[in-house]
Design a protein around this motif. Sequence first.
Motif, PDB file in Angstrom:
ATOM      1  N   ILE A 170      26.589  28.249  42.308  1.00  0.00           N
ATOM      2  CA  ILE A 170      27.402  29.363  42.808  1.00  0.00           C
ATOM      3  C   ILE A 170      28.128  30.064  41.668  1.00  0.00           C
ATOM      4  O   ILE A 170      28.661  31.167  41.842  1.00  0.00           O
ATOM      5  N   SER A 171      28.144  29.438  40.471  1.00  0.00           N
ATOM      6  CA  SER A 171      28.839  30.049  39.337  1.00  0.00           C
ATOM      7  C   SER A 171      28.282  31.418  38.994  1.00  0.00           C
ATOM      8  O   SER A 171      29.029  32.306  38.574  1.00  0.00           O
ATOM      9  N   HIS A 172      26.970  31.617  39.174  1.00  0.00           N
ATOM     10  CA  HIS A 172      26.397  32.922  38.870  1.00  0.00           C
ATOM     11  C   HIS A 172      26.834  33.991  39.866  1.00  0.00           C
ATOM     12  O   HIS A 172      26.863  35.177  39.537  1.00  0.00           O
ATOM     13  N   VAL A 173      27.163  33.572  41.068  1.00  0.00           N
ATOM     14  CA  VAL A 173      27.639  34.517  42.084  1.00  0.00           C
ATOM     15  C   VAL A 173      29.119  34.815  41.876  1.00  0.00           C
ATOM     16  O   VAL A 173      29.539  35.970  41.829  1.00  0.00           O
ATOM     17  N   ILE A 174      29.933  33.766  41.728  1.00  0.00           N
ATOM     18  CA  ILE A 174      31.385  33.929  41.603  1.00  0.00           C
ATOM     19  C   ILE A 174      31.765  34.532  40.264  1.00  0.00           C
ATOM     20  O   ILE A 174      32.618  35.416  40.188  1.00  0.00           O
ATOM     21  N   GLY A 175      31.158  34.046  39.179  1.00  0.00           N
ATOM     22  CA  GLY A 175      31.550  34.507  37.853  1.00  0.00           C
ATOM     23  C   GLY A 175      32.772  33.762  37.348  1.00  0.00           C
ATOM     24  O   GLY A 175      33.107  32.682  37.818  1.00  0.00           O
ATOM     25  N   TYR A 176      33.486  34.375  36.405  1.00  0.00           N
ATOM     26  CA  TYR A 176      34.693  33.757  35.852  1.00  0.00           C
ATOM     27  C   TYR A 176      35.611  34.853  35.319  1.00  0.00           C
ATOM     28  O   TYR A 176      35.237  36.032  35.268  1.00  0.00           O
ATOM     29  N   VAL A 177      36.837  34.469  34.935  1.00  0.00           N
ATOM     30  CA  VAL A 177      37.819  35.437  34.437  1.00  0.00           C
ATOM     31  C   VAL A 177      38.200  35.098  33.000  1.00  0.00           C
ATOM     32  O   VAL A 177      37.896  34.015  32.494  1.00  0.00           O
ATOM     33  N   GLY A 178      38.884  36.020  32.352  1.00  0.00           N
ATOM     34  CA  GLY A 178      39.357  35.805  30.991  1.00  0.00           C
ATOM     35  C   GLY A 178      40.349  36.873  30.600  1.00  0.00           C
ATOM     36  O   GLY A 178      40.586  37.840  31.354  1.00  0.00           O
ATOM     37  N   ASP A 179      40.958  36.730  29.434  1.00  0.00           N
ATOM     38  CA  ASP A 179      41.914  37.724  28.935  1.00  0.00           C
ATOM     39  C   ASP A 179      41.200  39.057  28.725  1.00  0.00           C
ATOM     40  O   ASP A 179      40.050  39.104  28.275  1.00  0.00           O
ATOM     41  N   ILE A 180      41.909  40.132  29.034  1.00  0.00           N
ATOM     42  CA  ILE A 180      41.343  41.457  28.843  1.00  0.00           C
ATOM     43  C   ILE A 180      41.146  41.721  27.351  1.00  0.00           C
ATOM     44  O   ILE A 180      41.984  41.346  26.526  1.00  0.00           O
ATOM     45  N   THR A 181      40.031  42.304  26.975  1.00  0.00           N
ATOM     46  CA  THR A 181      39.754  42.629  25.576  1.00  0.00           C
ATOM     47  C   THR A 181      40.227  44.041  25.259  1.00  0.00           C
ATOM     48  O   THR A 181      40.541  44.825  26.157  1.00  0.00           O
ATOM     49  N   LYS A 182      40.267  44.363  23.979  1.00  0.00           N
ATOM     50  CA  LYS A 182      40.676  45.714  23.574  1.00  0.00           C
ATOM     51  C   LYS A 182      39.720  46.757  24.142  1.00  0.00           C
ATOM     52  O   LYS A 182      40.140  47.833  24.571  1.00  0.00           O
ATOM     53  N   MET A 188      40.174  50.498  31.052  1.00  0.00           N
ATOM     54  CA  MET A 188      40.883  50.170  32.290  1.00  0.00           C
ATOM     55  C   MET A 188      42.387  50.462  32.246  1.00  0.00           C
ATOM     56  O   MET A 188      43.102  50.190  33.213  1.00  0.00           O
ATOM     57  N   TYR A 189      42.874  51.033  31.142  1.00  0.00           N
ATOM     58  CA  TYR A 189      44.316  51.261  31.005  1.00  0.00           C
ATOM     59  C   TYR A 189      44.875  52.120  32.132  1.00  0.00           C
ATOM     60  O   TYR A 189      45.929  51.812  32.701  1.00  0.00           O
ATOM     61  N   ASN A 190      44.167  53.166  32.473  1.00  0.00           N
ATOM     62  CA  ASN A 190      44.648  54.084  33.509  1.00  0.00           C
ATOM     63  C   ASN A 190      44.523  53.524  34.923  1.00  0.00           C
ATOM     64  O   ASN A 190      44.923  54.174  35.887  1.00  0.00           O
ATOM     65  N   GLN A 191      43.964  52.334  35.043  1.00  0.00           N
ATOM     66  CA  GLN A 191      43.831  51.701  36.352  1.00  0.00           C
ATOM     67  C   GLN A 191      44.940  50.684  36.612  1.00  0.00           C
ATOM     68  O   GLN A 191      44.878  49.913  37.558  1.00  0.00           O
ATOM     69  N   GLY A 192      45.956  50.673  35.768  1.00  0.00           N
ATOM     70  CA  GLY A 192      47.093  49.792  35.979  1.00  0.00           C
ATOM     71  C   GLY A 192      47.014  48.464  35.249  1.00  0.00           C
ATOM     72  O   GLY A 192      47.856  47.594  35.462  1.00  0.00           O
ATOM     73  N   TYR A 193      46.019  48.285  34.368  1.00  0.00           N
ATOM     74  CA  TYR A 193      45.895  47.037  33.623  1.00  0.00           C
ATOM     75  C   TYR A 193      46.772  47.084  32.373  1.00  0.00           C
ATOM     76  O   TYR A 193      47.069  48.157  31.840  1.00  0.00           O
ATOM     77  N   SER A 194      47.190  45.906  31.905  1.00  0.00           N
ATOM     78  CA  SER A 194      47.997  45.815  30.702  1.00  0.00           C
ATOM     79  C   SER A 194      47.332  44.867  29.716  1.00  0.00           C
ATOM     80  O   SER A 194      46.315  44.239  30.020  1.00  0.00           O
ATOM     81  N   SER A 195      47.936  44.744  28.535  1.00  0.00           N
ATOM     82  CA  SER A 195      47.348  43.910  27.482  1.00  0.00           C
ATOM     83  C   SER A 195      47.379  42.426  27.832  1.00  0.00           C
ATOM     84  O   SER A 195      46.708  41.624  27.180  1.00  0.00           O
ATOM     85  N   THR A 196      48.177  42.042  28.843  1.00  0.00           N
ATOM     86  CA  THR A 196      48.243  40.631  29.252  1.00  0.00           C
ATOM     87  C   THR A 196      47.422  40.344  30.512  1.00  0.00           C
ATOM     88  O   THR A 196      47.470  39.235  31.038  1.00  0.00           O
TER      89      THR A 196
END
Length: 635
Positions: A170-182, A188-196
């Motif tokens: 199921i890992s291929h379906v769910i995926g995973y998360v991580g810190d946002i890259t530069k 994605m800055y204008n979509q409300g995301y921040s550096s953290t």
Amino acid sequence: MKSMQSTNVAERKPLYIAILFCIIFITFSLYALHLYLMQIVHGSKYRSQSRTISSQITELPAQRGEIFDRNYTLPMVINVDSFAVSMIPGEIPEGMYDTIALKVAAFLGIGKKDIDKKVPPAMRRSFTAIEIKSNVPFSTISNIAENSTDLPGITWRSKSVRSYVNTGSISHVIGYVGDITKEEMNVMYNQGYSSTSIVGKTGIEKQYDSLLQGSPGREIKTVDVRGRILNAPPRIDPPQMGKNLVLTIDSRIQQLSEQALGDRVGAVVALKPATGEVLAMVSYPYYDPNIFNSDSAGDEYVKLAKGENNPLLNRAINAQYPPASTFKTVMSAAILNEKTFPSDKKIECTGSMSYGGRTFHCWVKNPGQGWLDLKEGLAQSCDIYFWVIGRDYLGVDRISYYAKLFGFGQDTQIDLPNRANGFVPTAQWKERRYHEKWLGGDTMSISIGQGYTLATPLQVANMMAMVSNNGIIYKPHLLKEVRDPVTNDVLEEIKPEVLFEAKDIEPEVWKELQDDLRYTITDGSGKYPMHNEIVTLAGKTGTAEVTNVKQDRWHSWLVAYGPYDGPAEDRIVVAVLVEAVNEWEWWAPYATNIIFQGIFANQTFDEAVDELGFRALVNRKLQGNIQSTSHERRE
């Protein structure tokens, strides 16, 4: 004379006074106007600036929404409480940075150089908190708290991490998360995301990141001009958790499909053709997404990317294969619809045929399969029958046209990133790409799903869904519902959406094609491995020739739907692909039958295996003694 001058000066005094008063009045009026503009007209602007200058705003991350399977019982993905440790360099006494960094590094089990990278010399007088390690257990925080007097400038806060309860395929379906890259931040800055921000990197986590994100909160503290926190109580705007997602995946069918494929490199797709809901999507090898919760996530990714057989690749939607004899389903629809060759007219298969100075061999060599009409040609998967029809009666243009009607070479639009489209060749394409003319031998190759033709397992499953639906493919999807995490209300429900519709194919064609595919299972190439007393099945086998693998190995395909004689809403399509890198055992038909048996008899993998009499085959695989009963490929 003096008297006259005195008189003139006296007369001018009121004028001077009036002018002075005017100047004073104008000056005060300008000041009053300026104050009015600052306080009334532009007051909100300056008040906002004042708060920014005198306040320190800390973002409070929102918990990501949880992810459930279609039954909405236990979540497959949850958030686990953890902690993050930060350093405020400006609060560390002069000359004590190295000492403090060494001490906290020892508590966290990291090197001082790791802290130095995150707190370079240019930032060591800043009063801004800098996160130096996340996913810190409570026991470590307790040790730091007990020694807090010796660790000035070191703080900690609660920071939940993603926990993947269901791992495996199921890992291929769910995926995973991580810190946002530069790079991601720039987009994605204008979509409300921040550096953290923590963002989805693959799978559902990435596809529906905006729904899962939630809204971060804020902690506002009063600070002095140097950024030092004052004693005033902070103001907290609490974060809002992200939405919960309910997938179409059935965990029982997912596990059953995963076990049926086993440790064979390949893929499985199970879907409801009447809605496009994906019930299972398996790709092997897979990975554990929990490894990306550590600070060494980058190193883990590199290991996986270089791993044998690429565990990061979702073979169900991202890998492309020759569809082999499963493509004869498309060919049969074209033959029936075009009526250029009667379906009851027979062609003789002698096991081989000569064309263009080459000898083409059917998968059944001497003496061949004898005289075959369309029904027998499809059931026995006779290459010669489809070579002759494709080359002499349909041609590349008509074959390519019907392939695209069935969705080959086109985006499946499933709600996952990085989908492959497969490929359907044309004569014009070959001339532009290779500067060579299309030959009759090329048409023969694509007539049996070889040559330049490529498809993903999901596209092959969609092909069979179109047969089951009498000419309609519904958009495959993994999201079933979006729910409120607090009230549990359904905010959005995904409805079936038509993706492709073969309006040019006559209605009677589908009935005959369905009957022929049923005959393929009962009396053709799928007779023995696909025998099932629980559910009536219709489908097609396939064996794809490939290069760069050991001799006597082929990709093994089986795609089928059932119940053949049941209501459309009860039907399920299953497509299985076993790559040629595995030891040859013609496993796809057996795996498919196990999946159908488990689904419709409500049995576990082991129960289905025993019921079907496949235990000896499974044990032989487990004992590492795999060999086909024949060195010839099987259709």
